[in-house]
Design a protein around this motif. Structure first.
Motif, short mmCIF file in Angstrom:
data_model
loop_
_atom_site.label_atom_id
_atom_site.label_comp_id
_atom_site.label_asym_id
_atom_site.label_seq_id
_atom_site.Cartn_x
_atom_site.Cartn_y
_atom_site.Cartn_z
N ARG A 67 0.84 -1.21 0.00
CA ARG A 67 0.00 0.00 0.00
C ARG A 67 0.87 1.26 0.00
O ARG A 67 0.58 2.22 -0.72
N ILE A 68 1.93 1.24 0.80
CA ILE A 68 2.85 2.39 0.84
C ILE A 68 3.52 2.57 -0.51
O ILE A 68 3.59 3.69 -1.04
N GLU A 69 3.99 1.48 -1.07
CA GLU A 69 4.66 1.54 -2.38
C GLU A 69 3.70 2.02 -3.47
O GLU A 69 4.11 2.78 -4.36
N ASP A 70 2.44 1.61 -3.38
CA ASP A 70 1.45 2.05 -4.37
C ASP A 70 1.29 3.57 -4.34
O ASP A 70 1.15 4.21 -5.39
N VAL A 71 1.32 4.17 -3.15
CA VAL A 71 1.23 5.63 -3.04
C VAL A 71 2.45 6.26 -3.71
O VAL A 71 2.30 7.23 -4.48
N ARG A 72 3.63 5.73 -3.45
CA ARG A 72 4.85 6.27 -4.06
C ARG A 72 4.76 6.19 -5.59
O ARG A 72 5.08 7.15 -6.29
N ILE A 73 4.32 5.05 -6.08
CA ILE A 73 4.23 4.85 -7.54
C ILE A 73 3.21 5.83 -8.13
O ILE A 73 3.49 6.47 -9.16
N ALA A 85 -0.74 12.33 -1.68
CA ALA A 85 0.14 11.26 -1.22
C ALA A 85 0.29 11.31 0.30
O ALA A 85 0.22 10.27 0.97
N TYR A 86 0.49 12.50 0.85
CA TYR A 86 0.63 12.63 2.31
C TYR A 86 -0.66 12.20 3.01
O TYR A 86 -0.62 11.55 4.06
N ILE A 87 -1.78 12.57 2.45
CA ILE A 87 -3.07 12.17 3.03
C ILE A 87 -3.20 10.65 3.02
O ILE A 87 -3.60 10.04 4.01
#
Length: 171
Positions: A67-73, A85-87
């Motif tokens: 999930r974290i990596e998906d936000v980065r991508i 992204a921060y949210i």
């Protein structure tokens, strides 16, 4: 009086009825006991095979990492802004902590989190959560043009904070 003895001796069923009745009662109780033991064993086996700690029914760490990596991508592919992204990262941190604490903290503010009771077995995790959310607040809410910390933080760094929370939380 002899007629009473004679009447009872004429009906052989009366002599065997108490024995038959006791046999039926005994077999019924035995059947109930066997069924109760089987149900108890099945429930006990289910209870004792539940895993705890890192291998519990909690969502696996790899799913949180993903999930974290998906936000980065999504951020690097410009599908979402840094604010979004921060949210999302703060949401992941709160969701993760909610699962670990088994209580919904998704809408709690930093002030609410400061007041959150530090249960002995989650004290370290709660402290990490507070630090993570506090670190995410400036980039999530502050104006980047007027707030230096908000300007200096990058989505990758914030994702690292949330990943650190996930990795270091001790169940």
């Amino acid at each position: 009086m002899p007629s009473v003895i004679f009447a009872a001796s004429q009906v052989p069923l009366l002599d065997t009825m108490p024995t038959t009745l006791w046999m039926i009662i005994a077999l019924s109780c035995g059947g109930i006991a066997i069924v109760s033991i089987i149900i108890t064993l099945l429930l006990w086996n289910k209870h004792t095979t539940q895993q705890v700690g890192a291998h519990s029914a909690h969502t696996s760490l790899s799913q949180w990492r993903q999930r974290i990596e998906d936000v980065r991508i999504q951020y690097h592919q410009e599908h979402i802004s840094s604010d979004q992204a921060y949210i999302l990262l703060a949401e992941i941190a709160r969701d993760f902590a909610s699962e670990r604490l088994q209580t919904d903290i998704s809408a709690q503010t930093l002030t609410d989190l400061q007041a959150l009771e530090r249960a002995r077995h989650h004290a370290h995790g709660i402290d990490l959560l507070r630090q993570t959310i506090a670190a995410l607040y400036p980039p999530e809410f502050a104006d980047q043009q007027t707030h230096a910390l908000a300007r200096e933080v990058h989505v990758d760094q914030a994702a690292g904070w949330v990943a650190n929370l996930v990795e270091r939380w001790k169940a």
